[in-house]
Design an enzyme around this catalytic site. Structure first.
Site, PDB file in Angstrom:
ATOM      1  N   ARG A  95       0.843  -1.188   0.000  1.00  0.00           N
ATOM      2  CA  ARG A  95       0.000   0.000   0.000  1.00  0.00           C
ATOM      3  C   ARG A  95       0.883   1.244   0.000  1.00  0.00           C
ATOM      4  NH1 ARG A  95      -5.049   1.735  -1.332  1.00  0.00           N
ATOM      5  NH2 ARG A  95      -6.150   2.781   0.353  1.00  0.00           N
ATOM      6  N   THR A 379      -9.207   0.707  -9.593  1.00  0.00           N
ATOM      7  CA  THR A 379      -8.555  -0.468  -9.014  1.00  0.00           C
ATOM      8  C   THR A 379      -8.691  -1.662  -9.967  1.00  0.00           C
ATOM      9  OG1 THR A 379      -9.236   0.397  -6.856  1.00  0.00           O
ATOM     10  CG2 THR A 379      -8.435  -1.847  -6.861  1.00  0.00           C
ATOM     11  N   THR A 397      -3.984  -0.712  -7.216  1.00  0.00           N
ATOM     12  CA  THR A 397      -4.808   0.444  -7.570  1.00  0.00           C
ATOM     13  C   THR A 397      -4.006   1.721  -7.722  1.00  0.00           C
ATOM     14  OG1 THR A 397      -6.757   1.697  -6.855  1.00  0.00           O
ATOM     15  CG2 THR A 397      -5.252   1.021  -5.134  1.00  0.00           C
ATOM     16  N   ASP A 421      -7.735   8.465   0.268  1.00  0.00           N
ATOM     17  CA  ASP A 421      -8.318   7.373   1.059  1.00  0.00           C
ATOM     18  C   ASP A 421      -8.121   7.572   2.562  1.00  0.00           C
ATOM     19  OD1 ASP A 421      -9.749   5.797  -0.623  1.00  0.00           O
ATOM     20  OD2 ASP A 421      -8.242   4.241  -0.882  1.00  0.00           O
ATOM     21  N   SER A 450      -7.642   1.002   3.195  1.00  0.00           N
ATOM     22  CA  SER A 450      -8.109   0.505   1.896  1.00  0.00           C
ATOM     23  C   SER A 450      -9.328  -0.393   2.076  1.00  0.00           C
ATOM     24  CB  SER A 450      -6.979  -0.290   1.243  1.00  0.00           C
ATOM     25  OG  SER A 450      -7.453  -0.984   0.110  1.00  0.00           O
ATOM     26  N   SER A 451     -10.052  -0.601   0.995  1.00  0.00           N
ATOM     27  CA  SER A 451     -11.151  -1.576   0.987  1.00  0.00           C
ATOM     28  C   SER A 451     -10.804  -2.787   0.131  1.00  0.00           C
ATOM     29  CB  SER A 451     -12.417  -0.933   0.427  1.00  0.00           C
ATOM     30  OG  SER A 451     -12.803   0.134   1.229  1.00  0.00           O
ATOM     31  N   GLY A 471     -13.231  -1.355  -7.308  1.00  0.00           N
ATOM     32  CA  GLY A 471     -14.457  -0.616  -7.043  1.00  0.00           C
ATOM     33  C   GLY A 471     -14.511   0.289  -5.844  1.00  0.00           C
ATOM     34  N   GLY A 472     -13.425   0.625  -5.151  1.00  0.00           N
ATOM     35  CA  GLY A 472     -13.524   1.498  -3.974  1.00  0.00           C
ATOM     36  C   GLY A 472     -14.193   0.774  -2.822  1.00  0.00           C
TER      37      GLY A 472
HETATM   38  N1  GLY Z   1      -8.285   2.815  -3.603  1.00  0.00           N
HETATM   39  C1  GLY Z   1      -9.260   1.826  -3.312  1.00  0.00           C
HETATM   40  C2  GLY Z   1      -9.012   1.166  -2.008  1.00  0.00           C
HETATM   41  O1  GLY Z   1      -7.881   1.009  -1.611  1.00  0.00           O
HETATM   42  O2  GLY Z   1      -9.923   0.811  -1.329  1.00  0.00           O
END
Ligand code: GLY
Length: 570
Positions: A95, A379, A397, A421, A450-451, A471-472
């Protein structure tokens, strides 16, 4: 031809087309499923050469940085979940990190508000997603390098080379990419992005024409020849730092030198006889997925038909609870040492959460007691299994599609806008979905929450399902529903991926649903029960592999909402 004969031929063609669209891919010796058929082929060819799942993943990830520039990247970050054939699971966290000069109020104006600006598509957006200050220190190259050092087999150079070839020789621009190129040219005010799809004559590369990216090829050559140092030190690092300095960014040479990817223990949960491995913080994906699967284990699915009102309501309530917990507790655990992960993923906690679901009414999401807004597709995810049944689930992403849209013309790749984020305004949580809780406030060198939910499900210690999605914030829910479709509703992988999905993220308090796939009656009843229903065309772009363990066959499926995606088997 008579009218009824024409209709018969057309219906046959329709059936044929939908058969092609919905086909699963079968293979014995290995498989890669990604959002770019070209990149899946690159990974598949590495498997054919004797590479393992990690080798194929490294090669696929670099190839996607060339063929899927919206999300495939070297300027962003992501996560790997890896389950090897002996049943040992691990994860690699690459990340992005906040730069050393970042601070919790760096995006606020003098009155403590978060100003708006114009994003790369010419739309209004808050400034934490715009410009070079929105760029987190990229992690992809370090993550792929670490994964390869620890678990790869083939030489690094052989894994980067296919991406260099694609960038320098070029590949045929797909119709989907061509359309994006036209739209960017029309709407964007960022010169680097406007030029991204242009040839040396300054014209947009046409559909089906060769698209070459010589500057990106040179950056990849530095990475091929010097490994992670080719990106974080030397010429490339100097150019990143100089570009940032000249254009108002804050990432320095020191930020790049200090960046390290980290190997972490996965989040482990279970559903019936299956073991679930997914990503720990700084992703919230694994914790929320396991929490939701624990709640669903308490429901009797025999009395809750798929896609019924009871199903839709229960899922929305389960999601509401998991996302409220996510908002309150989740952030980078290197900075939040007392994060209650054990509790949130425990069966006991699931019982207390499940027991207050009212099956006839919607609960209330209370922003003062304790979501970001629903974000669109961005992503990318891919799944890989090799002949020995090592499995990789990789999601990475740039945050938004095409990230910040910014980059140095000398380097040819796009920087992320992942700083968006983080929770942007300390202590401000609103019913519109803004979160201000402490665990995810900006701090130097912290990773933003993150998701992303790359996931591997094991049966008897062996990989059974490899799944993930872009997809966020919707990612966790689309992975959750697809996993439940396979494990709880016994759907074939393709059907599980294509089936109706909903999304609830606590705040804003609404159920987003796929309008082609949810019946109008269910929607109406949900509204009567107190849910606000918001239609959307599509949720998730899932890429999965299911392993028929009895016959030792790999079954791959790519979401039909990915225009260029595909499964490639060996
Ligand atoms: N940028 C999407 C995530 O990390 O959730």
């Amino acid at each position: 031809m008579k009218k009824n004969q024409i209709i018969a031929v057309l219906s046959f063609l329709l059936v044929l087309t939908s058969t092609v669209v919905t086909a699963q891919t079968y293979a014995k010796n290995g498989m890669v499923v990604s959002s770019s058929k070209i990149a899946s082929e690159v990974g598949r060819d590495i498997l054919k050469k004797g590479g393992n799942a990690i080798d194929a993943s490294v090669a696929t990830a670099f190839a996607l940085a060339v063929t899927l520039p919206a999300a495939g990247n070297i300027g962003g970050g992501g996560f790997i979940v890896y389950l090897d054939s002996s049943g040992s699971a691990t994860t690699i966290d690459f990340r992005e990190k906040a730069p050393l000069k970042a601070s919790s109020d760096m995006f606020l104006d003098a009155s403590g508000n978060l100003p708006k600006g114009i994003d790369l598509r010419g739309r209004e957006s808050t400034i934490n997603h715009i410009g070079l200050k929105s760029v987190g220190v990229p992690g992809t190259v370090a993550g792929l390098y670490l994964a390869h050092q620890k678990y790869g087999k083939l030489p690094w150079k052989e894994l980067v080379q296919p991406a260099i070839d694609l960038a320098s020789t070029g590949f045929e621009l797909s119709y989907a990419l061509y359309q994006t190129a036209l739209s960017i040219e029309k709407k964007s005010n960022i010169p680097f992005l406007k030029d991204y799809f242009k040839n040396e004559k300054g014209e947009i590369v046409g559909f089906g024409e060769l698209w070459q990216q010589p500057e990106l090829a040179n950056t990849l050559i530095a990475i091929r020849d010097r490994g992670r140092d080719g990106f974080y030190k030397g010429k490339v690092a100097k150019e990143i730092a100089d570009f940032m300095k000249e254009n108002g960014g804050i990432i320095s040479k020191k930020d790049l030198q200090k960046y390290e990817a980290v190997e972490r223990k996965p989040i482990e949960g279970s559903y019936k006889d299956y073991t679930i491995y997914s990503m720990p913080p700084p992703s919230s994906g694994g914790v929320a997925l396991v929490e939701m699967m624990n709640l669903m284990e308490l429901a009797n699915l025999d009395s809750i038909p798929f896609n019924s009102t009871a199903y839709t309501h229960l899922l929305a309530e389960v999601m509401r609870r998991a996302y409220a917990d996510r908002a309150e507790h989740m952030g980078d655990t290197d900075f939040n040492l007392n994060s209650p992960i054990k509790k949130l993923t425990s069966k006991e906690f699931a019982k207390s959460r499940f027991n207050n679901i009212d099956m006839s009414h919607a609960s209330i999401s209370d922003s003062t007691a304790f979501g970001q807004l629903y974000d669109g597709e961005s992503t990318t995810h891919f799944s890989v299994v090799d002949k020995d049944r090592n499995a990789v689930s990789l999601t990475y992403t740039l945050e938004h599609s095409y990230g910040s849209g910014m980059g140095s013309p000398k380097l040819g790749f796009i920087f992320n806008n992942e700083m968006g984020d983080f929770n942007p305004i300390p202590n401000k949580t609103t019913t519109r979905g803004l979160i201000g809780t402490k665990p995810n406030l900006i701090e130097p060198e912290k990773r933003m929450l993150s998701s992303m939910t790359p996931t591997i499900v094991a049966q008897n210690g062996k990989p059974y399902l490899v799944i993930g999605s872009p997809g966020g914030r919707t990612i966790i829910n689309t992975v959750f529903q697809t996993t439940l479709n396979v494990l709880g509703y016994n759907m074939p992988i393709k059907k599980a991926i294509e089936a109706m999905k909903i999304h609830h993220q606590w705040l804003p308090d609404r159920v987003v649903y796929e309008y082609d796939l949810l019946s109008p009656d269910t929607r109406r009843t949900m509204e009567q029960m107190g849910h606000k229903m918001v239609p959307v065309r599509n949720l998730g772009v899932l890429m999965g592999i299911l392993i028929d363990t009895e016959n030792n066959v790999l079954i791959g499926a790519s979401d039909s909402s990915s225009a260029d995606g595909g499964a490639k088997g060996h």
